[in-house]
Design a protein around this motif. Sequence first.
Motif, mmCIF file in Angstrom:
data_model
loop_
_atom_site.group_PDB
_atom_site.id
_atom_site.type_symbol
_atom_site.label_atom_id
_atom_site.label_comp_id
_atom_site.label_asym_id
_atom_site.label_seq_id
_atom_site.Cartn_x
_atom_site.Cartn_y
_atom_site.Cartn_z
ATOM 1 N N THR A 5 0.835 -1.192 0.000
ATOM 2 C CA THR A 5 0.000 0.000 0.000
ATOM 3 C C THR A 5 0.871 1.244 0.000
ATOM 4 O OG1 THR A 5 -1.913 1.053 1.080
ATOM 5 C CG2 THR A 5 -0.169 0.233 2.519
ATOM 6 N N VAL A 6 0.304 2.341 -0.489
ATOM 7 C CA VAL A 6 0.893 3.671 -0.363
ATOM 8 C C VAL A 6 0.197 4.336 0.815
ATOM 9 C CG1 VAL A 6 1.181 5.929 -1.442
ATOM 10 C CG2 VAL A 6 1.401 3.848 -2.822
ATOM 11 N N PHE A 7 0.968 4.937 1.708
ATOM 12 C CA PHE A 7 0.422 5.582 2.911
ATOM 13 C C PHE A 7 0.414 7.084 2.687
ATOM 14 C CE2 PHE A 7 1.050 7.253 7.309
ATOM 15 C CZ PHE A 7 -0.098 6.735 7.887
ATOM 16 N N VAL A 30 -4.176 2.595 -1.636
ATOM 17 C CA VAL A 30 -3.782 3.723 -0.794
ATOM 18 C C VAL A 30 -4.413 3.593 0.585
ATOM 19 C CG1 VAL A 30 -3.625 6.237 -0.609
ATOM 20 C CG2 VAL A 30 -3.763 5.166 -2.880
ATOM 21 N N THR A 31 -3.596 3.771 1.619
ATOM 22 C CA THR A 31 -4.088 3.839 2.991
ATOM 23 C C THR A 31 -3.953 5.273 3.474
ATOM 24 O OG1 THR A 31 -3.423 1.562 3.457
ATOM 25 C CG2 THR A 31 -3.810 3.006 5.352
ATOM 26 N N CYS A 32 -5.073 5.873 3.870
ATOM 27 C CA CYS A 32 -5.093 7.280 4.261
ATOM 28 C C CYS A 32 -5.249 7.412 5.773
ATOM 29 C CB CYS A 32 -6.248 8.015 3.579
ATOM 30 S SG CYS A 32 -6.148 8.023 1.785
ATOM 31 N N ASP A 70 3.292 7.156 17.436
ATOM 32 C CA ASP A 70 2.960 6.126 16.440
ATOM 33 C C ASP A 70 1.804 6.550 15.549
ATOM 34 O OD1 ASP A 70 4.996 4.500 17.357
ATOM 35 O OD2 ASP A 70 3.690 3.381 18.712
ATOM 36 N N LEU A 71 1.656 7.873 15.359
ATOM 37 C CA LEU A 71 0.635 8.444 14.474
ATOM 38 C C LEU A 71 -0.786 8.151 14.946
ATOM 39 C CD1 LEU A 71 2.244 7.586 11.002
ATOM 40 C CD2 LEU A 71 2.501 9.682 12.344
ATOM 41 N N GLY A 72 -0.925 7.761 16.214
ATOM 42 C CA GLY A 72 -2.255 7.449 16.745
ATOM 43 C C GLY A 72 -2.864 6.215 16.137
ATOM 44 N N LEU A 73 -2.036 5.352 15.539
ATOM 45 C CA LEU A 73 -2.544 4.129 14.913
ATOM 46 C C LEU A 73 -3.002 3.138 15.977
ATOM 47 C CD1 LEU A 73 0.228 3.784 12.185
ATOM 48 C CD2 LEU A 73 -2.200 4.291 11.766
ATOM 49 N N PRO A 74 -3.871 2.192 15.608
ATOM 50 C CA PRO A 74 -4.361 1.217 16.586
ATOM 51 C C PRO A 74 -3.218 0.376 17.176
ATOM 52 C CG PRO A 74 -5.655 1.153 14.560
ATOM 53 C CD PRO A 74 -4.482 2.015 14.280
ATOM 54 N N ASP A 75 -3.446 -0.173 18.340
ATOM 55 C CA ASP A 75 -2.433 -0.996 19.006
ATOM 56 C C ASP A 75 -2.278 -2.365 18.365
ATOM 57 O OD1 ASP A 75 -1.878 0.995 20.857
ATOM 58 O OD2 ASP A 75 -3.420 0.284 22.257
ATOM 59 N N ASP A 76 -3.328 -2.850 17.723
ATOM 60 C CA ASP A 76 -3.232 -4.172 17.109
ATOM 61 C C ASP A 76 -4.101 -4.218 15.852
ATOM 62 O OD1 ASP A 76 -5.875 -4.391 18.063
ATOM 63 O OD2 ASP A 76 -5.213 -5.382 19.897
ATOM 64 N N GLY A 77 -4.022 -5.304 15.135
ATOM 65 C CA GLY A 77 -4.790 -5.456 13.903
ATOM 66 C C GLY A 77 -3.996 -5.041 12.673
ATOM 67 N N GLU A 78 -4.654 -5.039 11.534
ATOM 68 C CA GLU A 78 -3.972 -4.786 10.270
ATOM 69 C C GLU A 78 -3.450 -3.365 10.129
ATOM 70 O OE1 GLU A 78 -6.750 -5.515 7.182
ATOM 71 O OE2 GLU A 78 -8.226 -4.080 7.913
ATOM 72 N N PHE A 79 -3.980 -2.423 10.941
ATOM 73 C CA PHE A 79 -3.525 -1.035 10.869
ATOM 74 C C PHE A 79 -2.637 -0.641 12.041
ATOM 75 C CE2 PHE A 79 -7.538 -0.758 8.335
ATOM 76 C CZ PHE A 79 -6.915 -0.537 7.119
ATOM 77 N N ALA A 80 -2.196 -1.604 12.830
ATOM 78 C CA ALA A 80 -1.192 -1.311 13.848
ATOM 79 C C ALA A 80 0.075 -0.833 13.154
ATOM 80 C CB ALA A 80 -0.914 -2.547 14.686
ATOM 81 N N ARG A 81 0.861 -0.031 13.844
ATOM 82 C CA ARG A 81 2.010 0.620 13.209
ATOM 83 C C ARG A 81 2.920 -0.366 12.478
ATOM 84 N NH1 ARG A 81 7.345 1.515 14.478
ATOM 85 N NH2 ARG A 81 8.266 3.517 13.875
ATOM 86 N N ASP A 82 3.359 -1.424 13.150
ATOM 87 C CA ASP A 82 4.306 -2.334 12.517
ATOM 88 C C ASP A 82 3.666 -3.126 11.383
ATOM 89 O OD1 ASP A 82 6.251 -1.437 14.222
ATOM 90 O OD2 ASP A 82 6.109 -3.135 15.607
ATOM 91 N N ALA A 83 2.403 -3.519 11.564
ATOM 92 C CA ALA A 83 1.718 -4.262 10.506
ATOM 93 C C ALA A 83 1.543 -3.400 9.260
ATOM 94 C CB ALA A 83 0.366 -4.760 11.005
ATOM 95 N N LEU A 84 1.189 -2.128 9.465
ATOM 96 C CA LEU A 84 1.020 -1.219 8.337
ATOM 97 C C LEU A 84 2.368 -0.899 7.689
ATOM 98 C CD1 LEU A 84 -0.846 0.492 6.607
ATOM 99 C CD2 LEU A 84 -0.736 2.290 8.348
ATOM 100 N N ALA A 85 3.397 -0.716 8.516
ATOM 101 C CA ALA A 85 4.730 -0.427 7.978
ATOM 102 C C ALA A 85 5.231 -1.582 7.116
ATOM 103 C CB ALA A 85 5.704 -0.145 9.121
ATOM 104 N N ASP A 86 4.899 -2.795 7.490
ATOM 105 C CA ASP A 86 5.339 -3.961 6.706
ATOM 106 C C ASP A 86 4.735 -3.963 5.309
ATOM 107 O OD1 ASP A 86 6.898 -4.908 8.756
ATOM 108 O OD2 ASP A 86 5.426 -6.376 9.472
ATOM 109 N N ARG A 87 3.577 -3.311 5.132
ATOM 110 C CA ARG A 87 2.909 -3.297 3.819
ATOM 111 C C ARG A 87 3.165 -2.018 3.033
ATOM 112 N NH1 ARG A 87 -1.460 -4.255 7.053
ATOM 113 N NH2 ARG A 87 -2.609 -2.478 6.217
ATOM 114 N N THR A 88 3.737 -1.014 3.681
ATOM 115 C CA THR A 88 3.860 0.305 3.049
ATOM 116 C C THR A 88 5.141 0.412 2.231
ATOM 117 O OG1 THR A 88 2.558 1.387 4.781
ATOM 118 C CG2 THR A 88 4.032 2.775 3.476
ATOM 119 N N THR A 89 4.975 0.785 0.974
ATOM 120 C CA THR A 89 6.125 0.938 0.074
ATOM 121 C C THR A 89 6.499 2.401 -0.153
ATOM 122 O OG1 THR A 89 4.630 0.879 -1.828
ATOM 123 C CG2 THR A 89 5.631 -1.212 -1.126
#
Length: 366
Positions: A5-7, A30-32, A70-89
């Motif tokens: 995804t593009v963030f 795109v993830t906004c 951590d940009l106020g991202l959720p603590d867990d799930g697909e939009f948690a910081r590390d999970a989202l970072a793993d998908r962001t190019t």
Amino acid sequence: MSDDTVFLTGFPGFLGSALVDRLLSRGEHVTCLVQSKFRDLAEDRRDDLEREHGVDDAIALVEGDITEPDLGLPDDGEFARDALADRTTEVYHLAAVYDLGVDRDFAMAVNVDGTERVLDFCRACDPFDRLHYVSTCYVSGRYPGEFTEDMLVEGQSFNNHYESTKFLAEVRVQDAMDDGLPATVYRPSIAVGDSETGETQKYDGPYHVIRYFLDQPGVAVVPEFGDPGAVEVNVVPRDFVVDAIDAISAREDTRGEVYQLADPDPPSVAEMQAAFAAAANTWTVDVRFSKAAFQWLLREVDAFRDWTGIDPAIVDYFTHPTRYDTTEASAVLADEGIECPDFREYAPRLVDYVRRHPHVGNDAMT
């Protein structure tokens, strides 16, 4: 959901929405990052964009805030910081306070600290293609003379906290670039409405002058500071900014560069006022005035400020000592068949849009 995804920050703002449209045209997911108070508007714009492109689930919305850890991202799930970072190019960082009268603490929290948190997110992405950072030409502050694309820290003074905090934010970005973060920096000058339709999201900056002329009964007094024929006002239509960022960001050879998205042939203060007055069907009477006295009247005398409708913060830009070199940006955009529209051609469309849409506000989306 797509693996990659593009963030993007700054959705559903005017520029952010337009860039998401371009990214969808490239086939990107795109993830906004969206503030909770703009969630409903973001959902409407997402639905419109996906409908226009005939796609489903191409835009993901995640609530958060660049001013939070951590940009106020959720603590867990697909939009948690590390999970989202793993998908962001790639990351497009547009969120900022675009307000000339902003309080310093708030501007620091959003423009500087928020950019630091986005940089931290970028560093967590692996593999990572690039950060696209939207700065401003006015990191120049009141630099006397020509400000080039390779200049930044020049001992300049600043008109306001918006300028100084955007400067500090770009310093952080360029430091990260020096440390190896792949990034491209875009510096638009003063953005106004669409060059073809005049459409804009808010009336600020030069729009105070347009509204002043439209509100006068056929004749307007124009305060004159110094030589208005010798001072430039650099404005660019938002469609040009979008076209430029879209084209530059799609090229591999633009990593590590800074591009000033400014008008290479900007109008003088006198030319801008004349163009707006003509489109508003208003005669003007020039009156020599002290800049300091005029700003004092706007700040301290409510009746004077209400009569003119002019924000005292914009007065500094009518005595601005800086010119903007666009050598690198113009060269790349020429390859793509893109050039900045002529202000003298589209100025009447800006005025006509204000005339037909008097109730658009001037509040920044923060």
